[in-house]
Design a protein around this motif. Structure first.
Motif, PDB file in Angstrom:
ATOM      1  N   ARG A 689      10.729   3.486  -6.196  1.00 25.81           N
ATOM      2  CA  ARG A 689      10.127   3.097  -4.914  1.00 25.81           C
ATOM      3  C   ARG A 689       8.608   3.202  -4.991  1.00 25.81           C
ATOM      4  O   ARG A 689       7.874   2.317  -4.525  1.00 25.81           O
ATOM      5  CB  ARG A 689      10.672   3.996  -3.790  1.00 25.81           C
ATOM      6  CG  ARG A 689       9.983   3.790  -2.444  1.00 25.81           C
ATOM      7  CD  ARG A 689      10.444   4.845  -1.434  1.00 25.81           C
ATOM      8  NE  ARG A 689      10.167   6.203  -1.876  1.00 25.81           N
ATOM      9  CZ  ARG A 689       8.992   6.806  -1.752  1.00 25.81           C
ATOM     10  NH1 ARG A 689       7.950   6.158  -1.229  1.00 25.81           N
ATOM     11  NH2 ARG A 689       8.837   8.047  -2.160  1.00 25.81           N
ATOM     12  N   TRP A 690       8.107   4.284  -5.575  1.00 25.94           N
ATOM     13  CA  TRP A 690       6.668   4.491  -5.706  1.00 25.94           C
ATOM     14  C   TRP A 690       6.038   3.417  -6.594  1.00 25.94           C
ATOM     15  O   TRP A 690       5.004   2.836  -6.258  1.00 25.94           O
ATOM     16  CB  TRP A 690       6.411   5.881  -6.273  1.00 25.94           C
ATOM     17  CG  TRP A 690       4.963   6.244  -6.429  1.00 25.94           C
ATOM     18  CD1 TRP A 690       4.246   6.245  -7.586  1.00 25.94           C
ATOM     19  CD2 TRP A 690       4.047   6.650  -5.404  1.00 25.94           C
ATOM     20  NE1 TRP A 690       2.953   6.643  -7.361  1.00 25.94           N
ATOM     21  CE2 TRP A 690       2.795   6.900  -6.019  1.00 25.94           C
ATOM     22  CE3 TRP A 690       4.166   6.842  -4.038  1.00 25.94           C
ATOM     23  CZ2 TRP A 690       1.682   7.318  -5.311  1.00 25.94           C
ATOM     24  CZ3 TRP A 690       3.058   7.262  -3.318  1.00 25.94           C
ATOM     25  CH2 TRP A 690       1.833   7.496  -3.942  1.00 25.94           C
ATOM     26  N   TRP A 691       6.707   3.138  -7.719  1.00 24.16           N
ATOM     27  CA  TRP A 691       6.148   2.116  -8.601  1.00 24.16           C
ATOM     28  C   TRP A 691       6.244   0.723  -7.972  1.00 24.16           C
ATOM     29  O   TRP A 691       5.367  -0.128  -8.194  1.00 24.16           O
ATOM     30  CB  TRP A 691       6.837   2.138  -9.962  1.00 24.16           C
ATOM     31  CG  TRP A 691       6.506   3.354 -10.776  1.00 24.16           C
ATOM     32  CD1 TRP A 691       7.380   4.171 -11.416  1.00 24.16           C
ATOM     33  CD2 TRP A 691       5.204   3.896 -11.046  1.00 24.16           C
ATOM     34  NE1 TRP A 691       6.724   5.194 -12.061  1.00 24.16           N
ATOM     35  CE2 TRP A 691       5.373   5.042 -11.850  1.00 24.16           C
ATOM     36  CE3 TRP A 691       3.909   3.523 -10.671  1.00 24.16           C
ATOM     37  CZ2 TRP A 691       4.313   5.812 -12.299  1.00 24.16           C
ATOM     38  CZ3 TRP A 691       2.840   4.287 -11.109  1.00 24.16           C
ATOM     39  CH2 TRP A 691       3.038   5.416 -11.915  1.00 24.16           C
ATOM     40  N   ALA A 692       7.274   0.475  -7.183  1.00 25.58           N
ATOM     41  CA  ALA A 692       7.380  -0.816  -6.498  1.00 25.58           C
ATOM     42  C   ALA A 692       6.239  -1.004  -5.507  1.00 25.58           C
ATOM     43  O   ALA A 692       5.757  -2.121  -5.301  1.00 25.58           O
ATOM     44  CB  ALA A 692       8.723  -0.924  -5.784  1.00 25.58           C
ATOM     45  N   ARG A 693       5.785   0.070  -4.908  1.00 24.81           N
ATOM     46  CA  ARG A 693       4.664  -0.021  -3.966  1.00 24.81           C
ATOM     47  C   ARG A 693       3.364  -0.357  -4.681  1.00 24.81           C
ATOM     48  O   ARG A 693       2.564  -1.168  -4.202  1.00 24.81           O
ATOM     49  CB  ARG A 693       4.504   1.294  -3.205  1.00 24.81           C
ATOM     50  CG  ARG A 693       3.338   1.270  -2.198  1.00 24.81           C
ATOM     51  CD  ARG A 693       3.072   2.647  -1.602  1.00 24.81           C
ATOM     52  NE  ARG A 693       4.254   3.205  -0.960  1.00 24.81           N
ATOM     53  CZ  ARG A 693       4.313   4.429  -0.443  1.00 24.81           C
ATOM     54  NH1 ARG A 693       3.246   5.229  -0.521  1.00 24.81           N
ATOM     55  NH2 ARG A 693       5.412   4.869   0.117  1.00 24.81           N
ATOM     56  N   HIS A 694       3.160   0.257  -5.846  1.00 26.23           N
ATOM     57  CA  HIS A 694       1.862   0.121  -6.511  1.00 26.23           C
ATOM     58  C   HIS A 694       1.882  -0.846  -7.691  1.00 26.23           C
ATOM     59  O   HIS A 694       0.843  -1.414  -8.038  1.00 26.23           O
ATOM     60  CB  HIS A 694       1.371   1.492  -6.962  1.00 26.23           C
ATOM     61  CG  HIS A 694       1.101   2.417  -5.825  1.00 26.23           C
ATOM     62  ND1 HIS A 694      -0.056   2.360  -5.085  1.00 26.23           N
ATOM     63  CD2 HIS A 694       1.856   3.416  -5.274  1.00 26.23           C
ATOM     64  CE1 HIS A 694      -0.016   3.287  -4.133  1.00 26.23           C
ATOM     65  NE2 HIS A 694       1.123   3.936  -4.232  1.00 26.23           N
ATOM     66  N   LEU A 695       3.050  -1.009  -8.307  1.00 25.87           N
ATOM     67  CA  LEU A 695       3.184  -1.902  -9.465  1.00 25.87           C
ATOM     68  C   LEU A 695       4.496  -2.677  -9.342  1.00 25.87           C
ATOM     69  O   LEU A 695       5.420  -2.497 -10.145  1.00 25.87           O
ATOM     70  CB  LEU A 695       3.169  -1.098 -10.773  1.00 25.87           C
ATOM     71  CG  LEU A 695       1.913  -0.285 -11.108  1.00 25.87           C
ATOM     72  CD1 LEU A 695       2.175   0.618 -12.314  1.00 25.87           C
ATOM     73  CD2 LEU A 695       0.726  -1.200 -11.376  1.00 25.87           C
ATOM     74  N   PRO A 696       4.626  -3.539  -8.351  1.00 26.09           N
ATOM     75  CA  PRO A 696       5.903  -4.240  -8.149  1.00 26.09           C
ATOM     76  C   PRO A 696       6.213  -5.181  -9.309  1.00 26.09           C
ATOM     77  O   PRO A 696       5.320  -5.744  -9.941  1.00 26.09           O
ATOM     78  CB  PRO A 696       5.685  -5.001  -6.846  1.00 26.09           C
ATOM     79  CG  PRO A 696       4.200  -5.160  -6.735  1.00 26.09           C
ATOM     80  CD  PRO A 696       3.615  -3.928  -7.346  1.00 26.09           C
ATOM     81  N   THR A 697       7.507  -5.337  -9.583  1.00 21.57           N
ATOM     82  CA  THR A 697       7.994  -6.277 -10.590  1.00 21.57           C
ATOM     83  C   THR A 697       9.104  -7.110  -9.977  1.00 21.57           C
ATOM     84  O   THR A 697       9.613  -6.805  -8.889  1.00 21.57           O
ATOM     85  CB  THR A 697       8.551  -5.545 -11.826  1.00 21.57           C
ATOM     86  OG1 THR A 697       9.748  -4.857 -11.448  1.00 21.57           O
ATOM     87  CG2 THR A 697       7.548  -4.558 -12.389  1.00 21.57           C
TER      88      THR A 697
END
Length: 710
Positions: A689-697
């Motif tokens: 979830r955190w990476w989707a917020r800042h580094l979405p793929t």
């Protein structure tokens, strides 16, 4: 691999090889979301690969055949229960319970004549840990602390539940099962024996009094609170942990490890001790003078009985210099305990990762060497001759040897845990517990790479790429330790992130294990220096080589020491879009008084000069942080206590840095490796979830949904 596929990971414990070398037994354990626990049973594997499930317990582990090959002894734990000793005919059949220790059984060994088991178990103080009805943990008496060593991560307080050594006879597995008396039979028994049902404290405290012939004959009669079980005899009582008991080759004595010296509370020194079968005539075998002070463990007699092998680390004359000390294999003659010989060179060989020695041949032993990401199997003789039996892209996690056959448990890039026979320097796989993992998930390839740091130091590691042409956002993932290593074994973290569209970088910077002591010790009193150079050099090397990586979308994360170096990095380098700081070592001064190992660990790594400590302290540089940071921690983490995370999170929030604090109840420092299956899954969900917020793929677009607990 997705977070909800953790239950596809089956790991294997150390194998037990039947004395005739024809078959082995191994525990296969996996996460189970329905039970929110780890479950597994024992499997019997023929050397032709034929297999059958041997037991059907909730969690059966640690199998060991009796030397005569007739009985298989193992540990069984019920749901939410403690592991206890059980036995079954080696050919299979109904299992028989042998112990009911209140806090469970740990390490055990079987006597050469196959009649007796020696084991260690923690003995709780009366009035604690449920030993007195009505006294819950919050109502227990206060604890008076007078030393440094009084608690341990994952265990809690230790001085009120010391590990002691016991023996118990192996009963006749075919004997009539115990049947409890009821009704008139029970009344008649009380009249005949005068038994009022009050067993007093003697048995509860492990005091067997005068057992007469009952224990010798494995009498299971009515054993007080544990009817039908053999009577266990406690052999040790000292206020110290007695660990790793094994029988001597002739079965006449017991060897164990313990710290019993006058400076036991202020050093890391531990010794091998030997005692009689009745617990008497105890003698210390190691650290008998001289400048070298050893931390000893894992005693194992040679097959011919002439030698006693053991593992040890040289802690210097202070008994505290543990930093990046490789573990060596040692040996002594059983008829001359003073004749201690070191068999492996600790500058280049490290046999401490798998804390087990396997007797092999008359005077040789098998050990596992941690080297450049692999776990090599070595055969070492009492004359210092060493032979490498297994090497290459795999990590041996356990071994057994009998009748000229050597078998191992192992993990590799596509195997969470399996068993193989060692043949001509290679592994012939006997099991395929990871077949469902390979069938149901894409396993990203581990691509081995080495890049040069600014001073020319080679930084070794691996790259895992996701599917597609990219450009992919990049996650620099830093391991804990620092004296640990990434390696060739299956790594769920890398596979989960790669499956979500991230290029994953794993490297072993200076300070890591597997590259010699000098490589590990170079960051002593210099944390955040060349280790920072190394991880950034690895990132830059990978970005330059792989055109599928997006150099403008970078994330950094790590746990424990990896949390330290992540926090240190984002205070000095602002190229990352976001970071995750997990179970971090974040403020060395406060760590000294709050961590279970803080009294020696922190100052050994950073020194104790306040100015020098500040130069290595992430908290002292927190004002420089601008990178959004998710802080993850566990409430019962005693290794890096939660105050490290709470203070770090609060400081970031006060200075306006985007941050969140994710706290897991009931978990320890081991959350990511052995936390409850649901918590491990939820941890991954929050990380993604955190990476989707800042580094979405495309694979992790950031819908904001969390896995439902069903």
């Amino acid at each position: 691999m997705k977070p909800d596929q953790l239950d596809l990971l089956t790991t294997t414990g150390a194998p037990a090889l039947h004395p005739d070398g024809s078959r082995l037994a191994v525990a296969a354990t996996r996460a189970d979301f329905r039970a929110d626990a780890y479950v597994g049973q024992l499997w019997e594997i023929g050397l032709d690969g034929e297999r059958r499930r041997l037991t059907r317990g909730f969690r059966d582990t640690s199998p060991r055949y009796s030397p005569d090959g007739s009985v298989l002894v193992f540990l069984r734990a019920a749901p939410a229960g403690k592991p206890q000793l059980f036995a079954v005919r080696a050919a299979g059949g109904e299992v028989v319970q042998l112990t009911d220790q209140p806090l469970g059984v740990g390490h055990f060994d079987i006597s050469p004549d196959s009649t007796t088991i020696v084991f260690c178990a923690r003995v709780p103080e009366q009035g604690r840990y449920g030993t007195t009805d009505g006294i819950t943990p919050g109502l227990e008496d206060p604890r008076l602390i007078t030393g440094y060593k009084y608690r341990m991560n994952g265990l809690g307080y230790t001085t009120d539940k010391r590990s002691q050594v016991f023996t118990v006879g192996i009963p006749d597995i075919d004997a009539e099962p115990y049947i409890a008396a009821v009704g008139r039979a029970a009344e008649g028994r009380q009249r005949d024996t005068g038994d009022t049902g009050d067993t007093g404290d003697a048995e509860h405290n492990g005091d067997t009094g005068d057992a007469g012939d009952a224990e010798h004959d494995c009498d299971t009669g009515d054993a007080g609170e544990h009817p039908g079980l053999p009577v266990a005899t406690q052999l040790t009582t000292a206020d110290a942990d007695h660990l790793e008991p094994v029988f001597s080759a002739d079965g006449q004595r017991i060897v164990f490890t313990a710290s019993l010296g006058p400076d036991a509370d202020t050093t890391l020194v531990s010794d091998l001790h030997v005692m009689g079968l009745d617990g008497g005539d105890t003698r210390q075998l190691t650290n008998q003078g001289g400048d070298t002070r050893l931390g000893c463990s894992a005693p194992r007699p040679s097959a011919d009985g002439a030698w006693l092998f053991f593992l040890a680390s040289d802690l210097s004359p202070t008994g505290l210099d543990f930093v990046a000390r490789n573990t060596a294999l040692y040996v002594m003659r059983t008829d001359d305990p003073g004749s201690v010989t070191r068999l492996t060179d600790p500058e280049t060989v490290d046999v401490g990762d798998v804390q087990e020695i396997v007797a092999d041949g008359p005077d040789s032993a098998l050990v596992v060497n941690r080297s450049r990401g692999s776990g090599e199997l070595l055969r070492v003789t009492s004359s210092t001759h060493a032979e490498t039996l297994v090497t290459g892209p795999a990590v041996v996690t356990g071994a057994a040897s009998n009748a000229g056959t050597v078998v191992v448990s192992f993990t590799d890039p596509s195997t969470a845990g399996d068993v193989a026979v060692v043949e001509d320097g290679s592994l012939r796989r006997l099991t395929d517990f990871s077949a469902p993992l390979r069938h149901d998930t894409r396993i990203g390839e581990l691509q081995e790479r080495t890049y040069a740091a600014p001073d020319g130091n080679p930084v070794h590691g691996w790259v895992v790429l996701p599917e597609g042409d990219g450009p992919h956002p990049v996650l620099l993932v830093i391991h804990g330790g620092p004296f640990a290593q990434y390696g060739w074994g299956y790594f769920d973290e890398a596979q989960v992130y790669a499956a979500s569209g991230y290029a994953v970088l794993l490297c072993n910077p200076r300070g890591a294990a597997g590259y010699g002591q000098a490589h590990g010790r170079v960051i002593k009193e210099a944390m955040g220096t060349v280790d920072l150079d190394d991880v950034l050099a690895y990132l830059e090397g990978a970005l330059a080589e792989f055109g599928t990586m997006d150099a403008e979308r970078l994330g950094i994360m790590g746990g424990s020491y990896g949390g330290y170096l992540t926090a240190w990095t984002i205070a000095h380098d602002h190229r990352f879009q976001a970071a995750i700081v997990e179970r971090g070592y974040l403020d060395p001064p406060s760590f000294v008084g709050s961590s279970d190992i803080g009294w020696f660990f922190s100052e050994a790594y950073t020194g104790n000069d306040p100015a020098r400590v500040e130069e290595q302290n992430p908290f002292a540089r927190i004002g420089n942080v601008r990178t959004p940071a998710l802080v993850i921690h566990s409430e019962e983490d005693l290794r890096c206590p939660i105050e490290q995370a709470q203070r770090y999170y609060t400081a970031l929030k006060k200075q306006g840095v985007e941050t969140e604090l994710l706290v897991f109840p009931g978990e320890t420092h081991e959350l990511s490796r052995s936390g409850s299956p649901w918590h491990r899954r939820q941890r991954f969900d929050h990380i993604l979830r955190w990476w989707a917020r800042h580094l979405p793929t495309t694979s992790n677009p950031g819908t904001g949904t969390m896995a439902a607990r069903t």
